[in-house]
Design an enzyme around this catalytic site. Structure first.
Site, short mmCIF file in Angstrom:
data_model
loop_
_atom_site.label_atom_id
_atom_site.label_comp_id
_atom_site.label_asym_id
_atom_site.label_seq_id
_atom_site.Cartn_x
_atom_site.Cartn_y
_atom_site.Cartn_z
CD GLU A 93 33.22 52.97 31.87
OE1 GLU A 93 33.59 52.37 30.68
OE2 GLU A 93 32.28 52.47 32.81
CG HIS A 125 34.69 50.94 43.27
ND1 HIS A 125 35.73 50.06 42.74
CD2 HIS A 125 33.64 50.86 42.32
CE1 HIS A 125 35.04 49.12 41.83
NE2 HIS A 125 34.02 49.75 41.65
#
Ligand code: TPP
Ligand code: MG
Lengths: 323, 329
Positions: free
Chosen positions: A60, A129
């Site tokens: 990321e 999440h």
């Protein structure tokens, strides 16, 4: 008007912008071969090739950093974060590089880049999440932040974000991807920085956005049955904040509730409430109410998850407390 | 390798410019004329000089908190650099960056970075842009030994390697990360040894020998430009000055610094080599020095006489307000 899903709307926006400008490219994890976890990139690599629709390593930090570097070197990258939760891994790149580079270097450069980040709690994805983190970026000068609630805005805002010369964070709620709605044919842009009054009313202003906007509309319907007419505003952009639209409504209704899925503490609602209190408090006939998620991480169990999230009833209760 | 007289003079001019610029900045800082803090590149001049001599104006570099040397070697204007360091509006960043954030996008200098390890992926992205646009530009990322322990190093090297991007990663191993000696924080003898983990060449070079740096960088840049992918080039060097101006340097002895200054100063090394081989004369070197000193004094003068930014400039340069962005207003 034709109806398409939110995911299809974002796909159209991507395809049209990639067609229009070959500096636009897309990268992220599992977007090309898989088509995105929510199917929101399906078919794009077949149209534009695997160079311009790139699967990346699970890095990321590097993905966002390379996006910034590519933008500095003249490209217009769109970077997918997979889940907004993983933006934490790239916070330096977002906050210290992407947001600041133009200012820090005295306007010598620009960072025309879009970070797309699916957010929201859906189907027991649990604490890592499920978050809605948009409020963090309200605090960082240099970024723009948009957050659509329906397919038409999803398309119009994504296209506007891609054409914007500034870095834009684009938050898309996971549960909205399947939502169908009318989307105009052809070229269609939604201006960044413009909220929309989606329901008119005289008694209370409910400011909301993203998936919670739909809860606010349901709450407004129920309130109407009891004679309370709520005006509902979809912010659509949270940086820069459309104070004009909010103020005009609050001056009329004299009551304000802000509702979002993100944690109430330090949420966008806090900022909207503060701005209203600071600038037009004299118009208010009661306290400002914020509705947001409880101050706990998102729990896994289907027995707990809904308790943590703001529901239609919470919005109704907040309105009734002040009206 | 054979170097022309012009090349040799160029090497010396760049190295001497960096050295004198930094010495001047050091004094001006101590005299209270420069705000903030500054990190000096003294002792490491051969690295920036040897690498940059292989680059074109259109090639990209990313730099660090210790970035004056890279910026000078890439061809930046000394006046605008000095003005920026003074916080003046005539500086590269209109006084908004300072010593740690100088950039010159017109020469591919994508910026110094206050975040250690912040430049790796910017370089990777610039190289990706070059690839996507079909140019043969190369991106060079300068970074320190300390930065090589950040995750950005590993993510950036892997990404550049797997996509075979035209990047040269140049580690300036100056033996210290602030107060921390290199071998107490790093598990390998050479940072270049880590290249094997990414399947790319790792090269160690004497960073105090501009000729050695030049040759090693030449191979790496050519490899990148011709599609061969990235290289990790480690230049062993030494930071002669403190980590920042004013550093009490409690982590090393004066004697250690003195030894490097006497026995392994890149400028001394260069002089010995070219004078010993009769390639340049004392007089030619002195002419270069005189010219450089004049340029630096002109830069100091320019910085001193320049105005500070006006209060209304505080809000400028944050967002792009024009062009296509207007549709987002
Ligand atoms: C992410 C980050 N961590 C820590 C610092 C503080 N810091 C500034 S310079 C430095 C040492 C860097 O060492 P190295 O990479 O070897 O570069 P050098 O200073 O030796 O040129 C540290 C720890 C920082 N600026 N950024
Ligand atoms: Mg070091």
């Amino acid at each position: 008007m034709r109806e398409i899903t939110f995911a299809e709307a974002t796909m159209e926006a991507m395809a049209e912008e990639m067609e229009r400008d070959n500096r636009v490219f897309l990268m992220g994890e599992d977007i090309a071969r898989q088509g995105g976890i929510f199917g929101q990139f399906k078919g794009l690599p077949q149209k534009f090739g695997f160079d311009r629709v790139r699967d990346t390593p699970i890095s990321e930090t590097a993905i966002v950093g390379a996006g910034v570097g590519a933008a500095l070197a003249g490209m217009r990258p769109v970077v997918d974060m997979h889940f907004v939760d993983f933006i934490t891994v790239a916070m330096d790149e977002v906050v210290n590089q992407m947001a600041k580079i133009r200012y820090m270097f005295g306007g010598q450069c620009k960072v025309p880049m879009v970070l797309r980040a699916p957010d929201g709690a859906a189907r027991s994805a649990a604490a890592q999440h499920s978050q809605s983190l948009e409020a963090w970026f309200v605090h960082v000068p240099g970024l723009k932040v948009v957050i659509p609630s329906n397919p038409a805005d999803a398309k119009g805002l994504l296209k506007a974000a891609i054409r914007d010369d500034n870095p834009v964070l684009y938050f898309e709620n996971k549960d909205l991807f399947r939502m169908k709605g009318p989307v105009p044919d052809g070229e269609f842009l939604v201006p960044i920085g413009k909220a929309k009054v989606v329901r008119e009313g005289r008694d209370v202003t409910i400011v909301s956005y993203s998936i919670t906007l739909h809860k606010a509309l349901k709450a407004a319907e129920k309130l109407a049955e009891e004679g309370i007419e709520a005006e509902v505003i979809d912010l659509r952009t949270i940086v820069p904040l459309d104070k004009e639209t909010i103020f005009a409504s609050v001056k009329k209704t004299k009551h304000l509730v802000i509702a979002h899925e993100a944690t109430k503490n330090g949420g966008v609602g806090s900022e909207v409430a503060a701005v209203v209190a600071e600038e037009i408090i004299d118009y208010l006939d009661g306290p400002i109410k914020r509705v947001g998620a409880k101050f706990v991480p998102v729990p896994f169990s289907p027995a707990l998850e809904p308790l943590m999230l703001p529901q239609v009833e919470d919005i109704i209760a907040a309105v009734k407390e002040i009206c | 390798m054979e170097f022309s007289q012009e090349q040799l003079k160029g090497f010396y001019r760049t190295m001497y410019t960096i050295r004198s610029f930094e010495e001047r900045v050091n004094d001006l800082f101590l005299a209270g004329e420069i705000p903030g803090f500054v990190h000096l590149y003294i002792g490491e001049e051969a690295v920036a000089t040897g690498v940059m001599a292989n680059l074109r104006k259109t090639d990209y570099i990313t730099s660090t908190h210790r970035g004056h040397g890279h910026t000078i070697a890439k061809g930046a204007d000394l006046k605008r650099m000095m003005a920026e360091i003074f916080g003046k509006r005539t500086g590269y960043c209109r006084g908004k960056g300072g010593s740690m954030h100088i950039a010159d996008f017109s020469i591919g200098m994508l910026g110094a970075n206050g975040v250690v390890g912040g430049g790796f992926n910017l370089a990777v992205g610039a190289a990706l842009a070059a690839r996507l646009m079909g140019t043969d530009q190369v991106a060079v990322c300068f970074f320190g030994d300390g930065a090589s322990n950040r995750g950005t190093f590993h993510e950036g090297l892997n990404m550049a390697a797997v996509w075979k991007l035209p990047v040269v990663f140049v580690c300036e191993n100056n033996q210290y990360a602030s107060t921390t000696p290199y071998r107490t924080s790093t598990s390998v003898e050479n940072i270049a040894d880590r290249a094997i983990g990414y399947g790319i060449p790792g090269v160690v070079v004497n960073g105090n020998d501009v000729f050695a740096v030049y040759e090693a960088a030449q191979a790496a840049v050519e490899r990148a430009r011709s599609g061969g992918g990235p290289t990790l080039l480690e230049a062993k060097t030494y930071r002669i000055k403190g980590h920042f101006v004013g550093d009490p340097e409690l982590y090393r002895t004066r004697q250690e610094v003195q030894e490097h200054l006497e026995n392994d100063d890149p400028l001394k090394n260069f002089r010995q080599q070219v004078l010993g081989a009769n390639r340049l004369t004392e007089r030619e070197l002195a002419e270069i020095e005189a010219q450089v000193r004049e340029d630096i004094e002109a830069a100091v003068d320019f910085a001193r006489k320049s105005p500070f930014p006006a209060p209304e400039e505080l809000f400028e340069d944050l967002y792009v307000e024009s062009g296509e962005a207007a549709c987002g207003k």
